[in-house]
Structure formats: C-alpha cells, structure tokens
Write an enzyme that holds these catalytic residues in place. Structure first.
Site, PDB file in Angstrom:
ATOM      1  N   GLU A  23      11.832   0.982  16.617  1.00 49.59           N
ATOM      2  CA  GLU A  23      12.137   1.599  15.330  1.00 49.59           C
ATOM      3  C   GLU A  23      13.273   2.609  15.475  1.00 49.59           C
ATOM      4  O   GLU A  23      13.555   3.120  16.564  1.00 49.59           O
ATOM      5  CB  GLU A  23      10.886   2.292  14.769  1.00 49.59           C
ATOM      6  CG  GLU A  23       9.721   1.351  14.502  1.00 49.59           C
ATOM      7  CD  GLU A  23      10.036   0.303  13.449  1.00 49.59           C
ATOM      8  OE1 GLU A  23      10.890   0.553  12.590  1.00 49.59           O
ATOM      9  OE2 GLU A  23       9.417  -0.774  13.493  1.00 49.59           O
ATOM     10  N   GLN A  48      -6.220  -0.485   2.086  1.00 47.57           N
ATOM     11  CA  GLN A  48      -5.935   0.361   3.245  1.00 47.57           C
ATOM     12  C   GLN A  48      -6.266   1.783   2.817  1.00 47.57           C
ATOM     13  O   GLN A  48      -5.565   2.374   1.992  1.00 47.57           O
ATOM     14  CB  GLN A  48      -4.467   0.238   3.668  1.00 47.57           C
ATOM     15  CG  GLN A  48      -4.131   1.052   4.916  1.00 47.57           C
ATOM     16  CD  GLN A  48      -2.636   1.077   5.225  1.00 47.57           C
ATOM     17  OE1 GLN A  48      -1.799   0.852   4.338  1.00 47.57           O
ATOM     18  NE2 GLN A  48      -2.297   1.387   6.463  1.00 47.57           N
ATOM     19  N   ALA A  80       0.804  -1.231   0.000  1.00 52.18           N
ATOM     20  CA  ALA A  80       0.000   0.000   0.000  1.00 52.18           C
ATOM     21  C   ALA A  80       0.828   1.268   0.000  1.00 52.18           C
ATOM     22  O   ALA A  80       0.298   2.360  -0.191  1.00 52.18           O
ATOM     23  CB  ALA A  80      -0.943   0.005   1.205  1.00 52.18           C
ATOM     24  N   GLY A  81       2.140   1.148   0.216  1.00 57.97           N
ATOM     25  CA  GLY A  81       2.977   2.333   0.394  1.00 57.97           C
ATOM     26  C   GLY A  81       3.197   3.132  -0.878  1.00 57.97           C
ATOM     27  O   GLY A  81       3.061   2.622  -1.991  1.00 57.97           O
ATOM     28  N   ALA A 134      16.542  -9.306 -60.503  1.00 60.83           N
ATOM     29  CA  ALA A 134      16.926  -8.240 -59.582  1.00 60.83           C
ATOM     30  C   ALA A 134      16.369  -6.901 -60.047  1.00 60.83           C
ATOM     31  O   ALA A 134      16.251  -6.630 -61.246  1.00 60.83           O
ATOM     32  CB  ALA A 134      18.442  -8.170 -59.477  1.00 60.83           C
ATOM     33  N   ARG A 156       9.915  -9.519 -35.249  1.00 62.03           N
ATOM     34  CA  ARG A 156       8.758  -8.949 -34.567  1.00 62.03           C
ATOM     35  C   ARG A 156       7.715 -10.030 -34.294  1.00 62.03           C
ATOM     36  O   ARG A 156       7.876 -11.169 -34.729  1.00 62.03           O
ATOM     37  CB  ARG A 156       8.199  -7.803 -35.409  1.00 62.03           C
ATOM     38  CG  ARG A 156       9.143  -6.594 -35.471  1.00 62.03           C
ATOM     39  CD  ARG A 156       8.762  -5.618 -36.555  1.00 62.03           C
ATOM     40  NE  ARG A 156       7.375  -5.148 -36.422  1.00 62.03           N
ATOM     41  CZ  ARG A 156       6.765  -4.406 -37.344  1.00 62.03           C
ATOM     42  NH1 ARG A 156       7.400  -4.062 -38.463  1.00 62.03           N
ATOM     43  NH2 ARG A 156       5.517  -4.018 -37.148  1.00 62.03           N
ATOM     44  N   TYR A 180       1.616  -2.886 -46.868  1.00 61.54           N
ATOM     45  CA  TYR A 180       0.696  -1.883 -46.321  1.00 61.54           C
ATOM     46  C   TYR A 180       0.359  -0.853 -47.393  1.00 61.54           C
ATOM     47  O   TYR A 180       1.249  -0.237 -47.977  1.00 61.54           O
ATOM     48  CB  TYR A 180       1.352  -1.221 -45.115  1.00 61.54           C
ATOM     49  CG  TYR A 180       0.478  -0.244 -44.358  1.00 61.54           C
ATOM     50  CD1 TYR A 180      -0.838  -0.554 -44.020  1.00 61.54           C
ATOM     51  CD2 TYR A 180       0.985   0.998 -43.963  1.00 61.54           C
ATOM     52  CE1 TYR A 180      -1.621   0.343 -43.318  1.00 61.54           C
ATOM     53  CE2 TYR A 180       0.211   1.900 -43.257  1.00 61.54           C
ATOM     54  CZ  TYR A 180      -1.094   1.570 -42.935  1.00 61.54           C
ATOM     55  OH  TYR A 180      -1.874   2.457 -42.237  1.00 61.54           O
ATOM     56  N   ARG A 232      10.677   7.855  -2.198  1.00 58.48           N
ATOM     57  CA  ARG A 232      12.098   7.928  -2.556  1.00 58.48           C
ATOM     58  C   ARG A 232      12.391   7.366  -3.941  1.00 58.48           C
ATOM     59  O   ARG A 232      13.485   7.555  -4.484  1.00 58.48           O
ATOM     60  CB  ARG A 232      12.943   7.206  -1.504  1.00 58.48           C
ATOM     61  CG  ARG A 232      13.171   8.025  -0.241  1.00 58.48           C
ATOM     62  CD  ARG A 232      14.098   7.296   0.700  1.00 58.48           C
ATOM     63  NE  ARG A 232      13.421   6.230   1.420  1.00 58.48           N
ATOM     64  CZ  ARG A 232      14.051   5.274   2.105  1.00 58.48           C
ATOM     65  NH1 ARG A 232      15.382   5.229   2.105  1.00 58.48           N
ATOM     66  NH2 ARG A 232      13.374   4.350   2.756  1.00 58.48           N
ATOM     67  N   ASN A 280      13.393   0.785  -1.766  1.00 60.80           N
ATOM     68  CA  ASN A 280      12.809   2.093  -1.488  1.00 60.80           C
ATOM     69  C   ASN A 280      13.399   3.202  -2.356  1.00 60.80           C
ATOM     70  O   ASN A 280      13.001   4.353  -2.236  1.00 60.80           O
ATOM     71  CB  ASN A 280      13.021   2.453  -0.012  1.00 60.80           C
ATOM     72  CG  ASN A 280      12.247   1.539   0.913  1.00 60.80           C
ATOM     73  OD1 ASN A 280      11.029   1.522   0.903  1.00 60.80           O
ATOM     74  ND2 ASN A 280      12.965   0.740   1.691  1.00 60.80           N
TER      75      ASN A 280
END
Length: 458
Positions: free
Chosen positions: A154, A72, A10-11, A422, A332, A386, A15, A227
């Site tokens: 802490e 949260q 949830a944070g 060619a 591709r 195309y 940073r 972080n």
C-alpha cells in the site's frame, strides 16, 4: 465452476463530504453499488453478497432484494470486510470475485475474463492491475525476479523504490474460495494504518505455493474508485460516453453527445434524433423517428414513433405515436398524449388523457381530466380539479371546442361537439352539441374617463 461475488460497500467515504454513504451516490441515476451488482450479475455470478457497514440503513434497501446482505460491524479494513461474508458462503466452493462497491465502471466482461483465467490456471487469486502515470494513493504490484506477482504494497507502507512502480492494484480480485478464507485467518494489522489488508492474502497464498497471477487491463478507467465529488463527475463522464457511444452505434443521432445524458435502463430505437441538452432517465423508451429536445428531461416516460418532444419535462408520462409536446411543457405522472395529440407551449398536464388528435396548444393546466378525440382547448384554460380537500374529474368528450381563458370547475362534463365560449367559468355539465357561455355581463359607461381623470405617476 460456480462463481460468487462479494461487493464491498461498508466504507464511509468521508471525502465525499456528504450525509450519505458514498455507494449511495448516483452515476446517471443508478447508485454506485447497483452498478457493481449489475456488473457481477452480467458476468454470470451465481451468488452475490454485499458487505455493508457505515450508514447501512441507506445501503441495504438498494441491494437486499437480489443479494445476500452481511454486516461488517466495525470498519477494520478490506480483509475484515471480506471475512464478514464467510458464513454467507460457508457452503460455497468455486471462484469468489471481490469487487469494490464504489467502482461503477467495471465491465462485466472483465469480471468474466478474470474468473476464466483463474479457472484455467487453478490460481489462488487473480488480481486486476492497471498502469498509471500517477500511481499515488494506489497499492503497487511488486513482482519477483521472474516477473511473477510477489505481493501488493500500500502507498503508506511503500519504500521509495516501491512507490515508483506504476503497475497498480485496481481493488478487484478473483479468488479460489478455499484459499481465500484460509488465508484471511492469517492476515494481521501490522501496517501503517493498523488495518487488515485483503492484499496480504496474495503473499500468504504465494508462500503456500499457490499460483498468484495478475490480469492487466488496458482500460484503467473501468477501475476508477469514487471517493470524492470530483471522481464522481469523472465516473459520470466515462459512463456517459460509454452509453452514448453504444446508442449512436445502434443508429441514434446526437447533435451534442457532451450535453446528452442517458440512464442505463433507457431504450432508444433507430433513427431517433436527440438535440442538445437532453436527459433521459429511468425506464424511458423512445420509438423510431422521434425528435427529442433541445432542453428536455424525460424520466420513466414512454415516447412512441414519430413524436416531437421539445423543451419538455416529463415524469411517468406516455406520449403515443405522432404526438407533439412543447416547447416548455410539463407532463406529470399519468399524463397520456394519445396518437397525434398535442401539448403545446407552457402547458402542464397531470393524470389526464388527451385523446387522439386533440390539442392543448398553450398556456393551460389540465389535471384529472379525460379528453376525447378531436378536441381543442383554447389558450389559458384550466380544469379546476382541487377543492382544497379532494381532487375531482373533468370529462371533455369527442369534438368539443373550449374557448380561451375557460375555467372548468370539476366535477364537470362537456358533451361531444359542444362549444364553450371564451372567458367562461363552467360549473355545470354542458350537453352534447350545446353552446355554453358563463360570463359576467359587460357594462359600458360613456364619458367616464373624461369625468374621472387618472393621475399618472411621474
């Protein structure tokens, strides 16, 4: 006993300096939070709950398919985040792992060992700890005189003596579900940050007479939380080495493991050789005896056995046994090189099949094309697929030979065994076995240069 996991995602991660929440950032192509989900499942978690909050619209799509998502509403600390999962686990009795969604290096084995230890001792909580030379920023494990875990303090709340402790909290826990949710109701925000700390549950459980134990890991790197961009690079380097070491142990040769990056879902057979600067991502697979690189990036690409893929970028492509690609080729999505086929230097192929033994050696673009077996495409040839609105198909049948600098304007078919001279621009079907020439008539004017001298710039 059943095991559930709560993943805290949830944070904000300020940073990181990013428009994205930190758990969305990737290590080797996999978002941080997905690494933790996979670790929980690998450890045998029966149920996984992901707690989201900040910019959850970006996080939910990553976890909604195989975890229960809860929100949260306000980021008020880790205890509040875990409490958000209470209703989702209302009927659950067993072990609850609480895991950090920004810590991608945690090993499934470690999670399983914590769960086994908690059950063995019928503990209220097992906290994963680590010894750090520089513990700044981490919660410290405070033990009593008997050496038992008393509490976690802490950094901002630590006294000088507590700050000197080098045993630190990893942010990973295994709780008894009943002890956890009972203690959470008693957590307050009386601390330096004004938040509800999950770490306070340990002291509450201990005061209630329930066992609180630590499981110290010898591999502190698996507890690294991301972080910042610097820590993201650190985590990537650790996971890169972990994955590369596993592949080398299984029989893969790497000239330069430091410049080889392999995603977690890639499969590589024995006796594959990876040259320097190779990146393999997504669901890429490599068959035996193939040589990949140097300077090659393959994403969601299948490579068969005995192939050579040199200086190539391939996305959602298929390269069959014995085919060769590069140097400096681009495959591709839906490009398919069949057995023994070749896509050479400066060749781009998109949504096309190059048949068995056929060659597109150099300087060509092949799009929306089906090439049969034994075909040779001369240098500088293009399938013009195309028209500005729609894509059209080209078919080149078995054994055809297309000369250099040929434009094939789709839709068009070149028949089996046909020869295209060619420099031709082919706008109509060529019959099998026919010679097709489509060039402007060459003119020559004798003496023209002498009569019209060219003024050279000085």
């Amino acid at each position: 006993m059943e095991t559930a996991a709560i993943i805290l995602a949830a944070g904000a991660g300020t940073r990181m300096k990013s428009k994205k929440p930190k758990v969305v950032h990737e290590v080797l192509g996999r978002p941080l939070v997905r690494w933790v989900v996979e670790a929980a499942k690998g450890a045998g978690a029966d149920r996984v709950v992901t707690v989201v909050g900040h910019q959850r619209d970006q996080v939910i799509p990553l976890v909604e398919e195989d975890t229960t998502v809860v929100v949260q509403q306000a980021q008020r600390g880790t205890a509040d985040a875990v409490l958000a999962a209470k209703e989702a686990l209302a009927d659950f009795e067993g072990a609850v792992m609480v895991l950090s969604g920004d810590s991608p290096l945690i090993r499934p084995e470690t999670i399983a060992e914590m769960a086994a230890l908690r059950e063995e001792h019928n503990a209220a909580v097992i906290v994963l700890t680590m010894e750090l030379e520089n513990p700044f920023g981490y919660g410290r494990i405070v033990r009593d005189g008997a050496g038992e875990v008393a509490r976690i303090v802490e950094q901002k709340d630590a006294t000088p003596e507590e700050a000197a402790i080098t045993e630190c909290n990893s942010g990973f826990y295994c709780f008894d579900a009943r002890d956890l949710f009972s203690a959470l109701e008693q957590v307050d925000s009386n601390n330096a940050q004004g938040e509800f700390y999950l770490t306070d549950v340990l002291a509450i459980a201990r005061a209630a007479g329930r066992p609180v134990l630590a499981y110290k890991t010898s591999e502190s790197a698996q507890c690294l939380g991301v972080n910042s961009r610097g820590q993201l690079a650190e985590a990537t380097a650790v996971m890169q080495k972990r994955i590369n070491d596993a592949h080398m142990a299984a029989g893969v040769t790497m000239w330069s493991p430091e410049t080889t990056f392999i995603g977690p879902e890639v499969t590589i057979a024995q006796d594959v050789e990876l040259l320097p600067s190779v990146i393999l991502m997504g669901s890429t697979s490599i068959g035996e005896d193939s040589v990949i690189g140097p300077n090659t990036r393959l994403t969601d690409t299948v490579v068969g056995c005995g192939c050579t893929v040199d200086e190539t970028v391939a996305v959602e492509a298929q390269i069959d046994d014995g085919a060769t690609c590069g140097p400096r080729a681009y495959l591709r999505p839906a490009a398919h090189l069949c057995e023994g086929a070749k896509a050479g230097t400066h060749v781009e192929i998109k949504k096309s099949t190059v048949g068995k033994g056929s060659k597109v050696p150099h300087l060509s673009y092949i799009g929306d094309t089906t090439i049969g077996e034994g075909v040779n495409i001369g240098a500088g040839s293009i399938t013009c697929n195309y028209d500005g609105v729609n894509k059209h198909a080209t078919v080149i049948e078995d054994g055809a030979f297309v000369g250099s600098d040929t434009m094939m304007v789709a839709p068009v078919t070149i028949g089996a065994g046909a020869l295209v001279g060619a420099g031709s621009t082919i706008t109509k079907d060529v019959a099998p076995g026919a010679l097709a020439l489509a060039r402007a008539k060459q003119q020559q004017m004798e003496g023209w240069v002498a009569a019209h001298p060219i003024q050279k710039k000085k």
